[in-house]
Scaffold this motif. Sequence first.
Motif, PDB file in Angstrom:
ATOM      1  N   PRO A   1       0.827  -1.213   0.000  1.00  0.00           N
ATOM      2  CA  PRO A   1       0.000   0.000   0.000  1.00  0.00           C
ATOM      3  C   PRO A   1       0.857   1.257   0.000  1.00  0.00           C
ATOM      4  O   PRO A   1       1.976   1.245   0.468  1.00  0.00           O
TER       5      PRO A   1
ATOM      6  N   SER B   1      -7.060  -0.142   0.386  1.00  0.00           N
ATOM      7  CA  SER B   1      -5.946  -0.600   1.217  1.00  0.00           C
ATOM      8  C   SER B   1      -6.249  -0.389   2.695  1.00  0.00           C
ATOM      9  O   SER B   1      -6.043  -1.280   3.521  1.00  0.00           O
TER      10      SER B   1
ATOM     11  N   TYR C   1      -5.370  -6.391  -1.426  1.00  0.00           N
ATOM     12  CA  TYR C   1      -4.715  -5.886  -0.222  1.00  0.00           C
ATOM     13  C   TYR C   1      -4.969  -6.785   0.970  1.00  0.00           C
ATOM     14  O   TYR C   1      -4.070  -7.046   1.774  1.00  0.00           O
TER      15      TYR C   1
END
Length: 90
Positions: free
Chosen positions: A3, A26, A81
Amino acid sequence: MAPHPRPAPTGEPATESALTLDQYASMCAELAVFADRADAVFAKYGLTDVRRRAAVDAAWKERLSRYPSERAEWERRYWQYESSWRGSRR
């Protein structure tokens, strides 16, 4: 996929513009994996104020409900993510 949070500048309006779609995905995934570190996660994304945090979240939720293609992209990124964050816990 690592991220890339960008803390929002002080004084920026409390809307979805405080975070990009990628940053919002994220952050949401990171919060799901690291719920015990929520304050640190929010600080990382420049959302230390509870009211601002709620406003940004509400704005993104509203936007994603209006634009199905953006919602699909958010979901794709969220799961990428989430998988990455879960892998980092091992």
